[in-house]
Design a protein around this motif. Structure first.
Motif: not given
Length: 215
Positions: A21, A24-25, A30
């Motif tokens: 995650t 992806k940020i 994201y």
């Protein structure tokens, strides 16, 4: 935390801690639910997505390929690249062995999803594509997870030698073979940074049987 230009950084932590995650940020896929993601002190949400994709390249663990030739898959997002340039990058990653072993070479047909290549070969194709793109920031999620030992060793050498010294590399990994190659290790758990520092210091802390330590 801040990632200086040209730094080689590994992100480690337990399964489900938020490593993928976080990548992806960092890539802009994201948006953070709090705080900001900055690229050269500019909020990424205000930067044109085309510019971000050109400068920041994210390679997921499951490399997706599309229906077409191996050549077409390798130059996706790269623009024009000669066969000589493609083969030069393939030699660095080890993908050249796949190309030379097939009678059609770069014209090897890949069907939707990457059928025609093994999991490790798809990862090599992904790394070759990233190398051709020559981005400013490379984000890699378990880039050698599907590779055998020999292929992985060559790929690791490429990851930390073939890119320009100004290229920042952030790699999520559970492979200890990658850790001695990075300058810094960030350990996250339950979405929080719990350790951050020079790789030697963090590796030593991770080896210590201290109650509550993350392994």
């Amino acid at each position: 935390f801040n990632i200086p230009q040209g730094q080689r950084l590994a992100i480690v932590g337990p399964v489900g801690s938020g490593k993928s995650t976080l990548l992806k940020i960092l890539s802009g896929l994201y948006k953070p639910t709090g705080g900001q993601m900055l690229l050269d002190d500019m909020d990424m949400s205000g930067i044109a997505s085309d510019f971000v994709r050109e400068k920041v390249v994210y390679l997921p663990q499951e490399v997706r390929l599309f229906n077409g030739s191996l050549r077409e898959n390798l130059v996706l997002g790269v623009g024009h690249a000669t066969d000589e340039k493609i083969l030069e990058a393939a030699r660095k990653t080890g993908l050249d062995a796949v190309i030379q072993a097939h009678p059609r070479g770069l014209d090897l047909l890949i069907t939707e999803g990457g059928r025609g290549l093994s999991g490790g070969q798809k990862q090599l194709a992904g790394l070759t594509r990233v190398l051709l793109m020559n981005p400013a920031v490379v984000l890699l999620d378990e880039p050698t997870a599907s590779m055998d030992g020999l292929t992985e060793n060559k790929a690791i050498q490429t990851l930390f030698s073939a890119f320009d010294a100004k290229t920042s590399i952030v790699v999520v990994t559970h492979k200890t073979a990658l850790l001695p190659k990075v300058q810094r290790i960030v350990v996250i758990d339950k979405g929080q940074v719990v350790l951050d520092g020079p790789s030697d210091d963090i590796m030593q802390k991770l080896r210590q049987p201290v109650a509550g330590a993350v392994a």
